[in-house]
Design a protein around this motif. Sequence first.
Motif, short mmCIF file in Angstrom:
data_model
loop_
_atom_site.label_atom_id
_atom_site.label_comp_id
_atom_site.label_asym_id
_atom_site.label_seq_id
_atom_site.Cartn_x
_atom_site.Cartn_y
_atom_site.Cartn_z
N ILE A 193 -15.93 10.64 10.33
CA ILE A 193 -14.80 11.69 10.26
C ILE A 193 -14.26 10.97 9.09
O ILE A 193 -14.21 9.97 7.95
N ALA A 194 -14.39 12.12 8.15
CA ALA A 194 -13.36 12.13 6.14
C ALA A 194 -12.03 11.40 6.40
O ALA A 194 -11.39 11.97 7.20
N VAL A 195 -11.76 10.33 6.27
CA VAL A 195 -10.78 9.75 6.35
C VAL A 195 -9.64 9.86 4.13
O VAL A 195 -10.46 9.72 3.70
N ASP A 196 -8.73 10.24 4.77
CA ASP A 196 -7.57 10.59 2.99
C ASP A 196 -6.29 10.37 3.92
O ASP A 196 -5.85 9.40 4.41
N VAL A 197 -6.69 9.38 2.62
CA VAL A 197 -4.80 8.13 2.47
C VAL A 197 -4.37 8.69 1.44
O VAL A 197 -3.28 7.71 1.22
N SER A 198 -4.24 10.21 1.73
CA SER A 198 -3.16 10.94 0.98
C SER A 198 -1.66 10.25 1.34
O SER A 198 -0.98 10.47 0.29
N HIS A 199 -1.15 10.28 2.52
CA HIS A 199 0.04 9.76 2.64
C HIS A 199 0.03 8.49 3.36
O HIS A 199 1.07 8.59 3.53
N SER A 200 -0.46 7.27 2.62
CA SER A 200 -0.73 6.23 3.08
C SER A 200 0.36 5.30 2.36
O SER A 200 -0.01 5.89 1.45
N GLY A 201 0.49 4.39 2.52
CA GLY A 201 1.25 3.32 1.54
C GLY A 201 -0.15 2.81 0.15
O GLY A 201 -1.33 2.72 0.89
N ASP A 202 0.26 2.13 -0.23
CA ASP A 202 -0.90 1.36 -1.63
C ASP A 202 -1.96 0.67 -0.52
O ASP A 202 -2.76 0.58 -0.96
N ARG A 203 -0.92 -0.48 0.30
CA ARG A 203 -1.59 -1.44 0.64
C ARG A 203 -2.87 -0.55 1.47
O ARG A 203 -3.80 -1.63 1.82
#
Length: 181
Positions: free
Chosen positions: A9-19
């Motif tokens: 699964i490709a993991v995308d942190v575009s809408h994740s917070g910094d931590r």
Amino acid sequence: MRRMNKLGIAVDVSHSGDRTSLDTVRHSGKPVLITHAGARSVWPTRRMKPDEVIRAVAERGGVIGLEAAPHTTLSPGHPRHSLESVMDHFTYCVDLVGIDHVAFGPDTLFGDHVGLHDVFAAQLSIDGAPHERVPYVDGLENPAECFWNIIGWLVTRGYSDTEIAKAIGGNVMRVLEEVWI
């Protein structure tokens, strides 16, 4: 993360917070993507990613895709959202982490993207620095039809064919091939 990596699964942190973004990168055994964001050092909103996150993603082999949805990747040099302001984020990120870790992820809908932002502004964290409201990004009104403007910009600024190929899809394909294997 181990299970997601194992399943490809490709993991995308575009809408994740910094931590959360940093924790995700640290715990992933595969590169992580920021598919659509920009550099907070260029435009100071929480929706953009800080240098620490961009560097962490790049150090683990990941890529940041630069967004071109209205009212996101603005810049002090180009406060009316345009191809130029998006490319200010591009050049900043290339200088920060190198061409191998930068791509484009316009994130623009066919329709009223601004209306969507108006409804979800608080959740999207695109508020912050004052800016002129626009119905679309000049030069990228419809990325599906105007993406060639990005390529033209890269050509006129002296980027090589190899660098352009990396930025317009090669870097993302490299990450996906590593994730999916």
